[in-house]
Design a protein around this motif. Structure first.
Motif, PDB file in Angstrom:
ATOM      1  N   LEU A  85       0.824  -1.209   0.000  1.00  0.00           N
ATOM      2  CA  LEU A  85       0.000   0.000   0.000  1.00  0.00           C
ATOM      3  C   LEU A  85       0.860   1.263   0.000  1.00  0.00           C
ATOM      4  N   MET A  86       1.931   1.252   0.776  1.00  0.00           N
ATOM      5  CA  MET A  86       2.772   2.444   0.842  1.00  0.00           C
ATOM      6  C   MET A  86       3.497   2.687  -0.477  1.00  0.00           C
ATOM      7  N   ASP A  87       4.000   1.612  -1.087  1.00  0.00           N
ATOM      8  CA  ASP A  87       4.770   1.756  -2.328  1.00  0.00           C
ATOM      9  C   ASP A  87       3.878   1.927  -3.552  1.00  0.00           C
ATOM     10  N   LYS A  88       2.577   1.673  -3.382  1.00  0.00           N
ATOM     11  CA  LYS A  88       1.638   1.758  -4.512  1.00  0.00           C
ATOM     12  C   LYS A  88       2.162   0.906  -5.680  1.00  0.00           C
ATOM     13  N   SER A  89       2.455  -0.352  -5.367  1.00  0.00           N
ATOM     14  CA  SER A  89       3.150  -1.219  -6.319  1.00  0.00           C
ATOM     15  C   SER A  89       2.222  -1.982  -7.255  1.00  0.00           C
ATOM     16  N   GLU A  90       0.914  -1.816  -7.102  1.00  0.00           N
ATOM     17  CA  GLU A  90      -0.012  -2.548  -7.953  1.00  0.00           C
ATOM     18  C   GLU A  90      -0.981  -1.607  -8.651  1.00  0.00           C
ATOM     19  N   GLY A  91      -1.379  -2.003  -9.855  1.00  0.00           N
ATOM     20  CA  GLY A  91      -2.413  -1.275 -10.569  1.00  0.00           C
ATOM     21  C   GLY A  91      -1.913  -0.081 -11.341  1.00  0.00           C
ATOM     22  N   THR A  92      -2.788   0.437 -12.196  1.00  0.00           N
ATOM     23  CA  THR A  92      -2.487   1.645 -12.966  1.00  0.00           C
ATOM     24  C   THR A  92      -2.855   2.855 -12.126  1.00  0.00           C
ATOM     25  N   ARG A  93      -1.862   3.649 -11.813  1.00  0.00           N
ATOM     26  CA  ARG A  93      -2.037   4.731 -10.846  1.00  0.00           C
ATOM     27  C   ARG A  93      -2.233   6.079 -11.517  1.00  0.00           C
ATOM     28  N   ALA A  94      -2.893   6.974 -10.757  1.00  0.00           N
ATOM     29  CA  ALA A  94      -3.064   8.346 -11.226  1.00  0.00           C
ATOM     30  C   ALA A  94      -1.741   9.094 -11.116  1.00  0.00           C
ATOM     31  N   THR A  95      -1.657  10.212 -11.824  1.00  0.00           N
ATOM     32  CA  THR A  95      -0.453  11.044 -11.719  1.00  0.00           C
ATOM     33  C   THR A  95      -0.293  11.552 -10.300  1.00  0.00           C
ATOM     34  N   TRP A  96      -1.417  12.007  -9.706  1.00  0.00           N
ATOM     35  CA  TRP A  96      -1.386  12.484  -8.331  1.00  0.00           C
ATOM     36  C   TRP A  96      -2.090  11.454  -7.448  1.00  0.00           C
ATOM     37  N   GLU A  97      -1.311  10.736  -6.658  1.00  0.00           N
ATOM     38  CA  GLU A  97      -1.829   9.691  -5.798  1.00  0.00           C
ATOM     39  C   GLU A  97      -2.234  10.248  -4.430  1.00  0.00           C
ATOM     40  N   TYR A  98      -3.082   9.498  -3.738  1.00  0.00           N
ATOM     41  CA  TYR A  98      -3.383   9.877  -2.351  1.00  0.00           C
ATOM     42  C   TYR A  98      -2.137   9.633  -1.503  1.00  0.00           C
TER      43      TYR A  98
ATOM     44  N   LEU B 262      -8.359   2.264  -7.245  1.00  0.00           N
ATOM     45  CA  LEU B 262      -7.962   1.771  -8.562  1.00  0.00           C
ATOM     46  C   LEU B 262      -9.178   1.517  -9.450  1.00  0.00           C
ATOM     47  N   GLU B 263     -10.225   0.947  -8.869  1.00  0.00           N
ATOM     48  CA  GLU B 263     -11.415   0.640  -9.660  1.00  0.00           C
ATOM     49  C   GLU B 263     -12.070   1.917 -10.186  1.00  0.00           C
ATOM     50  N   MET B 264     -12.074   2.970  -9.367  1.00  0.00           N
ATOM     51  CA  MET B 264     -12.678   4.235  -9.777  1.00  0.00           C
ATOM     52  C   MET B 264     -11.735   5.087 -10.631  1.00  0.00           C
ATOM     53  N   ARG B 265     -10.487   4.622 -10.760  1.00  0.00           N
ATOM     54  CA  ARG B 265      -9.460   5.397 -11.463  1.00  0.00           C
ATOM     55  C   ARG B 265      -9.400   6.827 -10.916  1.00  0.00           C
ATOM     56  N   ALA B 266      -9.359   6.882  -9.619  1.00  0.00           N
ATOM     57  CA  ALA B 266      -9.448   8.169  -8.934  1.00  0.00           C
ATOM     58  C   ALA B 266      -8.112   8.887  -8.897  1.00  0.00           C
ATOM     59  N   SER B 267      -8.187  10.189  -8.671  1.00  0.00           N
ATOM     60  CA  SER B 267      -7.013  11.017  -8.456  1.00  0.00           C
ATOM     61  C   SER B 267      -7.208  11.769  -7.148  1.00  0.00           C
ATOM     62  N   TYR B 268      -6.213  12.542  -6.773  1.00  0.00           N
ATOM     63  CA  TYR B 268      -6.150  13.169  -5.444  1.00  0.00           C
ATOM     64  C   TYR B 268      -7.432  13.871  -5.025  1.00  0.00           C
ATOM     65  N   MET B 269      -8.003  14.674  -5.919  1.00  0.00           N
ATOM     66  CA  MET B 269      -9.161  15.470  -5.548  1.00  0.00           C
ATOM     67  C   MET B 269     -10.432  14.632  -5.423  1.00  0.00           C
ATOM     68  N   GLU B 270     -10.378  13.353  -5.785  1.00  0.00           N
ATOM     69  CA  GLU B 270     -11.540  12.478  -5.671  1.00  0.00           C
ATOM     70  C   GLU B 270     -11.454  11.575  -4.438  1.00  0.00           C
ATOM     71  N   PHE B 271     -10.522  11.866  -3.559  1.00  0.00           N
ATOM     72  CA  PHE B 271     -10.332  11.004  -2.400  1.00  0.00           C
ATOM     73  C   PHE B 271     -11.586  10.931  -1.534  1.00  0.00           C
TER      74      PHE B 271
END
Length: 337
Positions: free
Chosen positions: A192-205, A287-296
């Motif tokens: 979880l800390m490394d965000k090592s799985e999935g396609t991530r947003a440019t700006w992560e939580y 990841l499922e919502m393909r969310a970015s920072y402002m959608e937290f």
């Protein structure tokens, strides 16, 4: 760490909005269903009162309960004619609402949880500083913590160089839960800390601050926070009554909090294990919502809803709760250790 596959985590210089609100200043419009239910006025109806009963309960005579039960019976018989009169009378003689009975173990653990939630983080406290260093050692193994203010904290998902500024109303328990996740479920913590799985947003939580936010959200759902406003006045009156009668802490009023009581009797780390499973759900939902920072906040709202539904299913133990919670989103259970 050069090998970490992670996207940028939001930092103060890029995004000025803090992920973690100042919860001390929040108003009632954003509280969960359990808290809203807690703030609704109690109905003047005696628990367990049947259509023919007059005496509320046997035992020592209670004038208030006796008068209230007489008024309730009389109102059923003649309420159509004298509704307003009896409504005023029952307002003067309210019948206390009874919550679920707590075992001694449940009462003790519930009070311990509320005490933990209430403790503020204080950077001047040596023990609180030690907890920060402990989390550092778990996150950056082999790298000594030489300063409590350093840009390195951002790589763990704090929003600035000084993690103390990110706590706000979340309290020390938010830090304790991050430490629990790292010590008891180290592989999950690292993933979880490394965000090592999935396609991530440019700006992560930001990982650490999101963990504080999650602690707050769960403790709100389970009614572990001290009430405020009108709810505080009602709780104070209830506490005075409980103290006089020798009873323990007030039980939760909402269905979510009451369902949690059974799990609390089974495990003294029920909250911590719920937190760890909910964090896996949060990341999978993100990841499922393909969310970015402002959608937290939208992600968090969905996670809270799933926690409510999982507890509403009345799981028999923590393993069953975790199974039902992680089944809510595909991939949420992947990587659980």
């Amino acid at each position: 760490m050069a090998s970490m596959r992670r996207r940028k985590q939001a930092k103060d210089e890029q995004l000025t909005a803090s992920l973690l609100d100042d919860y001390d200043a929040l108003e009632a419009e954003d509280v969960g269903p359990a808290v809203q239910q807690q703030q609704q006025p109690a109905r003047a109806k005696a628990p367990g009162l049947s259509s023919s009963a007059i005496i509320l309960h046997p035992g020592e005579f209670n004038l208030q309960a006796f008068v209230a039960s007489i008024l309730a019976w009389w109102q059923r018989m003649f309420g159509a004619c004298f509704g307003q009169i009896f409504s005023y009378a029952t307002h003067l003689w309210p019948v206390p609402q009874r919550g679920p009975e707590l075992s001694l173990l449940q009462a003790e653990r519930l009070q311990q949880l509320r005490d933990k939630v209430a403790e503020r983080f204080d950077i001047a406290s040596p023990s609180h500083q030690d907890s920060l260093r402990r989390l550092w050692n778990l996150a950056f193994s082999g790298e000594p913590c030489t300063a409590l203010k350093t840009p390195r904290w951002k790589d763990m998902g704090w929003q600035g160089e000084d993690p103390a500024t990110d706590f706000r109303g979340a309290g020390l328990y938010g830090l304790d839960n991050l430490i629990y996740l790292a010590e008891v479920h180290p592989d999950t913590f690292r993933r979880l800390m490394d965000k090592s799985e999935g396609t991530r947003a440019t700006w992560e939580y930001p990982f650490a601050v999101a963990g504080l936010n999650l602690t707050w959200a769960l403790s709100e759902l389970l009614e572990l926070h001290a009430p405020t406003g009108a709810a505080a006045a009602a709780a104070a009156a209830s506490s005075s009554s409980d103290s006089a009668s020798g009873q323990g802490p007030r039980p939760p009023r909402g269905a979510t909090g009451r369902a949690f009581l059974k799990l609390l009797a089974e495990s003294d780390v029920a909250f911590e294990e719920l937190y760890c499973a909910a964090y896996c759900l949060l990341d999978a939902t993100w990841l499922e919502m393909r969310a970015s920072y402002m959608e937290f906040n939208a992600v968090m709202k969905r996670v809270k809803g799933e926690v409510e539904r999982a507890l509403a299913s009345r799981p028999t133990d923590m393993a069953q709760l975790r199974q039902r919670l992680l089944a809510a989103v595909p991939g949420a259970a992947a990587g659980w250790d």
